[in-house]
Write an enzyme that holds these catalytic residues in place. Structure first.
Site, PDB file in Angstrom:
ATOM      1  N   LYS A  72      37.938 -43.363 -16.924  1.00 32.95           N
ATOM      2  CA  LYS A  72      37.686 -41.965 -16.538  1.00 32.95           C
ATOM      3  C   LYS A  72      38.919 -41.245 -15.991  1.00 32.95           C
ATOM      4  O   LYS A  72      39.041 -40.036 -16.150  1.00 32.95           O
ATOM      5  CB  LYS A  72      36.560 -41.889 -15.503  1.00 32.95           C
ATOM      6  CG  LYS A  72      35.173 -42.060 -16.099  1.00 32.95           C
ATOM      7  CD  LYS A  72      34.125 -41.818 -15.038  1.00 32.95           C
ATOM      8  CE  LYS A  72      32.725 -41.955 -15.619  1.00 32.95           C
ATOM      9  NZ  LYS A  72      31.693 -41.584 -14.656  1.00 32.95           N
ATOM     10  N   ASP A 109      29.505 -35.176 -14.301  1.00 31.66           N
ATOM     11  CA  ASP A 109      28.844 -36.013 -13.288  1.00 31.66           C
ATOM     12  C   ASP A 109      28.447 -35.193 -12.061  1.00 31.66           C
ATOM     13  O   ASP A 109      27.358 -35.370 -11.521  1.00 31.66           O
ATOM     14  CB  ASP A 109      29.772 -37.147 -12.836  1.00 31.66           C
ATOM     15  CG  ASP A 109      29.854 -38.270 -13.860  1.00 31.66           C
ATOM     16  OD1 ASP A 109      28.895 -38.460 -14.622  1.00 31.66           O
ATOM     17  OD2 ASP A 109      30.893 -38.976 -13.892  1.00 31.66           O
ATOM     18  N   GLY A 133      30.954 -45.047   0.158  1.00 31.52           N
ATOM     19  CA  GLY A 133      31.872 -45.392  -0.911  1.00 31.52           C
ATOM     20  C   GLY A 133      32.893 -44.291  -1.130  1.00 31.52           C
ATOM     21  O   GLY A 133      32.666 -43.132  -0.738  1.00 31.52           O
ATOM     22  N   ALA A 134      34.009 -44.678  -1.755  1.00 33.19           N
ATOM     23  CA  ALA A 134      35.086 -43.704  -1.968  1.00 33.19           C
ATOM     24  C   ALA A 134      35.748 -43.918  -3.330  1.00 33.19           C
ATOM     25  O   ALA A 134      36.927 -43.619  -3.513  1.00 33.19           O
ATOM     26  CB  ALA A 134      36.114 -43.819  -0.844  1.00 33.19           C
ATOM     27  N   GLY A 136      35.333 -43.561  -7.809  1.00 31.85           N
ATOM     28  CA  GLY A 136      35.233 -42.435  -8.730  1.00 31.85           C
ATOM     29  C   GLY A 136      33.918 -41.678  -8.595  1.00 31.85           C
ATOM     30  O   GLY A 136      33.891 -40.439  -8.580  1.00 31.85           O
ATOM     31  N   ALA A 137      32.815 -42.394  -8.464  1.00 31.67           N
ATOM     32  CA  ALA A 137      31.511 -41.738  -8.366  1.00 31.67           C
ATOM     33  C   ALA A 137      31.428 -40.934  -7.064  1.00 31.67           C
ATOM     34  O   ALA A 137      30.883 -39.830  -7.033  1.00 31.67           O
ATOM     35  CB  ALA A 137      30.400 -42.789  -8.423  1.00 31.67           C
ATOM     36  N   ASN A 156      33.563 -45.526   4.203  1.00 29.71           N
ATOM     37  CA  ASN A 156      34.018 -46.520   3.233  1.00 29.71           C
ATOM     38  C   ASN A 156      34.590 -47.743   3.931  1.00 29.71           C
ATOM     39  O   ASN A 156      35.176 -47.637   5.005  1.00 29.71           O
ATOM     40  CB  ASN A 156      35.069 -45.918   2.288  1.00 29.71           C
ATOM     41  CG  ASN A 156      35.244 -46.765   1.041  1.00 29.71           C
ATOM     42  OD1 ASN A 156      34.253 -47.156   0.429  1.00 29.71           O
ATOM     43  ND2 ASN A 156      36.476 -47.074   0.668  1.00 29.71           N
ATOM     44  N   ARG A 157      34.384 -48.898   3.284  1.00 32.64           N
ATOM     45  CA  ARG A 157      34.906 -50.177   3.790  1.00 32.64           C
ATOM     46  C   ARG A 157      36.411 -50.071   4.004  1.00 32.64           C
ATOM     47  O   ARG A 157      36.937 -50.518   5.006  1.00 32.64           O
ATOM     48  CB  ARG A 157      34.553 -51.235   2.723  1.00 32.64           C
ATOM     49  CG  ARG A 157      34.908 -52.621   3.043  1.00 32.64           C
ATOM     50  CD  ARG A 157      34.383 -53.532   1.970  1.00 32.64           C
ATOM     51  NE  ARG A 157      34.942 -53.257   0.642  1.00 32.64           N
ATOM     52  CZ  ARG A 157      34.638 -53.946  -0.449  1.00 32.64           C
ATOM     53  NH1 ARG A 157      33.772 -54.931  -0.391  1.00 32.64           N
ATOM     54  NH2 ARG A 157      35.184 -53.640  -1.601  1.00 32.64           N
ATOM     55  N   TYR A 232      20.630 -47.354 -10.941  1.00 34.60           N
ATOM     56  CA  TYR A 232      19.284 -47.258 -11.537  1.00 34.60           C
ATOM     57  C   TYR A 232      18.781 -48.596 -12.052  1.00 34.60           C
ATOM     58  O   TYR A 232      17.694 -48.687 -12.611  1.00 34.60           O
ATOM     59  CB  TYR A 232      19.214 -46.189 -12.638  1.00 34.60           C
ATOM     60  CG  TYR A 232      20.336 -46.254 -13.637  1.00 34.60           C
ATOM     61  CD1 TYR A 232      20.312 -47.151 -14.681  1.00 34.60           C
ATOM     62  CD2 TYR A 232      21.424 -45.416 -13.496  1.00 34.60           C
ATOM     63  CE1 TYR A 232      21.349 -47.207 -15.579  1.00 34.60           C
ATOM     64  CE2 TYR A 232      22.474 -45.461 -14.399  1.00 34.60           C
ATOM     65  CZ  TYR A 232      22.428 -46.361 -15.439  1.00 34.60           C
ATOM     66  OH  TYR A 232      23.461 -46.422 -16.319  1.00 34.60           O
ATOM     67  N   GLY A 253      19.286 -43.411  -9.496  1.00 34.71           N
ATOM     68  CA  GLY A 253      20.392 -42.901 -10.312  1.00 34.71           C
ATOM     69  C   GLY A 253      20.017 -42.421 -11.711  1.00 34.71           C
ATOM     70  O   GLY A 253      20.861 -41.905 -12.432  1.00 34.71           O
TER      71      GLY A 253
HETATM   72  P1  ATR Z   1      33.009 -46.189  -9.071  1.00 34.63           P
HETATM   73  O1  ATR Z   1      34.054 -45.631  -9.985  1.00 34.63           O
HETATM   74  O2  ATR Z   1      31.729 -46.567  -9.780  1.00 34.63           O
HETATM   75  O3  ATR Z   1      32.767 -45.335  -7.879  1.00 34.63           O
HETATM   76  P2  ATR Z   1      34.866 -47.953  -7.759  1.00 34.63           P
HETATM   77  O4  ATR Z   1      35.934 -46.940  -7.983  1.00 34.63           O
HETATM   78  O5  ATR Z   1      35.144 -49.387  -8.063  1.00 34.63           O
HETATM   79  O6  ATR Z   1      33.555 -47.603  -8.568  1.00 34.63           O
HETATM   80  O7  ATR Z   1      34.399 -47.808  -6.221  1.00 34.63           O
HETATM   81  C1  ATR Z   1      33.482 -48.649  -5.661  1.00 34.63           C
HETATM   82  C2  ATR Z   1      33.238 -48.254  -4.185  1.00 34.63           C
HETATM   83  O8  ATR Z   1      32.258 -49.143  -3.660  1.00 34.63           O
HETATM   84  C3  ATR Z   1      34.458 -48.380  -3.292  1.00 34.63           C
HETATM   85  O9  ATR Z   1      34.414 -47.357  -2.333  1.00 34.63           O
HETATM   86  C4  ATR Z   1      34.256 -49.739  -2.633  1.00 34.63           C
HETATM   87  O10 ATR Z   1      34.822 -49.866  -1.362  1.00 34.63           O
HETATM   88  P3  ATR Z   1      36.419 -50.186  -1.149  1.00 34.63           P
HETATM   89  O11 ATR Z   1      37.125 -48.891  -1.372  1.00 34.63           O
HETATM   90  O12 ATR Z   1      36.512 -50.693   0.231  1.00 34.63           O
HETATM   91  O13 ATR Z   1      36.741 -51.241  -2.192  1.00 34.63           O
HETATM   92  C5  ATR Z   1      32.775 -49.774  -2.498  1.00 34.63           C
HETATM   93  N1  ATR Z   1      32.268 -51.135  -2.416  1.00 34.63           N
HETATM   94  C6  ATR Z   1      32.211 -52.048  -3.414  1.00 34.63           C
HETATM   95  N2  ATR Z   1      31.671 -53.204  -2.962  1.00 34.63           N
HETATM   96  C7  ATR Z   1      31.377 -53.010  -1.651  1.00 34.63           C
HETATM   97  C8  ATR Z   1      30.802 -53.825  -0.626  1.00 34.63           C
HETATM   98  N3  ATR Z   1      30.395 -55.079  -0.870  1.00 34.63           N
HETATM   99  N4  ATR Z   1      30.653 -53.303   0.607  1.00 34.63           N
HETATM  100  C9  ATR Z   1      31.037 -52.038   0.869  1.00 34.63           C
HETATM  101  N5  ATR Z   1      31.592 -51.219  -0.056  1.00 34.63           N
HETATM  102  C10 ATR Z   1      31.760 -51.691  -1.295  1.00 34.63           C
END
Ligand code: ATR
Length: 296
Positions: A72, A109, A133-134, A136-137, A156-157, A232, A253
């Site tokens: 993307k 999206d 989360g942070a 792409g979505a 975000n983690r 989903y 979703g």
């Molecule tokens: P997408 O494009 O679908 O959003 P991505 O870019 O891989 O997928 O992002 C995944 C997000 O889920 C990230 O914010 C990730 O946190 P980090 O930035 O700390 O990696 C978060 N994420 C994935 N697994 C996680 C977990 N077990 N606990 C908390 N956050 C998680």
């Protein structure tokens, strides 16, 4: 079924891996229902072949398509034009190939997300939203909510990634509508008490790890918090179950998947999308495809 012949217009979704995407089922059902001579294919494209594949699609007369994980962002330098919102989000999920062969990148999206909220009678305008989360979505969701006039808190983690998201989106959303915090049980409980919408954009809780949820079992779930999970599969994640049991409204979703597809359908064909046909096709394909990973 569509009968493919010399006049069939082609579309495809580019991703890696791509075999479990629901988009071909969704769009081909729409074409069949409307008697349109179009076909939509799943196109597995490894990252090193992305540029060649896109040029190939133009050369072969494709009218456009979708882009999914992991392309993307990577797709952007290959496109001739990118809409303002796709640029602001920093990701393209839909490509339209114009008559002259120029490729235009769109992002459906974010509008798909807002449409999915509205179809559940949730007005995206309003107070404070919490985004988990942070990636792409999360960018598309945070952009959509901040543009709708909300305060958005990104938990975000990895704090650095949340900060980068805020910095990236800041020029295209109302001033100080975005902030970030590291994800912790305390931060989550504290922020949830002040928000009216929670959106999970992480893969936590997705098949096959259905027993995972970012909401701690030890903290009561606030019943006022409309809770949306972009996952989903399963249809109801543990997070949505926690919310539902507390009496909160829940949204999975599927709505966003269908709505982003419907917006893309209109961009390619100029036709109103048959939403219910598309939704039913996704549900049916999801039922058939029980053990696979998700991709749009
Ligand atoms: P997408 O494009 O679908 O959003 P991505 O870019 O891989 O997928 O992002 C995944 C997000 O889920 C990230 O914010 C990730 O946190 P980090 O930035 O700390 O990696 C978060 N994420 C994935 N697994 C996680 C977990 N077990 N606990 C908390 N956050 C998680």
């Amino acid at each position: 079924m569509i009968e493919i012949d010399g006049q069939t217009r082609l579309l495809g979704i580019v991703g890696w891996p791509i075999e479990h995407t629901l988009s071909p089922a969704m769009h081909n059902a729409a074409f069949a229902a409307l008697g349109m001579n179009w076909a939509y294919l799943a196109l597995p494209v490894p990252p090193r072949q992305l540029g060649t594949a896109l040029l190939g699609m133009v050369a072969l007369g494709f009218r456009g398509g979708n882009v999914t994980v992991p392309h993307k962002q990577a797709v952007m330098p290959y496109l001739n034009d990118i809409t303002k919102s796709a640029q602001a989000i920093g990701a393209v999920n839909t490509i339209v190939v114009k008559e002259n062969g120029r490729m235009v990148g769109h992002n459906t999206d974010w509008m798909g997300f807002l449409a999915a909220l509205r179809e559940k009678s949730f007005e995206p305008r309003g107070r404070r939203a919490l985004v988990l989360g942070a990636g792409g979505a999360a960018r598309a969701v945070a952009y959509a909510l901040a543009r709708s006039g909300r305060q958005v808190v990104i938990l975000n983690r990895t704090l650095l990634r949340a900060q980068a998201l805020v910095e990236h989106l800041a020029p295209s959303v109302p001033a100080s509508s975005l902030s970030s915090r590291p994800l912790s049980h305390d931060a989550l409980a504290e922020e949830a008490a002040r928000a009216d919408l929670l959106v999970n954009t992480t893969p936590v809780g997705m098949w096959p790890h259905e027993e995972a949820s970012l909401w701690p079992d030890t903290v009561p779930f606030p019943h006022h918090l409309v809770t949306c999970d972009l996952i989903y599969r399963p249809r109801e994640t543990k997070l949505l179950r926690q919310a539902r049991r507390a009496g909160a409204e829940i949204i999975n979703g599927m709505g966003m998947l269908v709505r982003q597809g419907a917006l893309a359908f209109r961009l390619w064909t100029g036709h109103p999308p048959p939403l219910e046909v598309m939704r039913a096709a996704c549900e049916q394909a999801l039922g058939k495809n029980r053990t696979s990973r998700i991709s749009r």
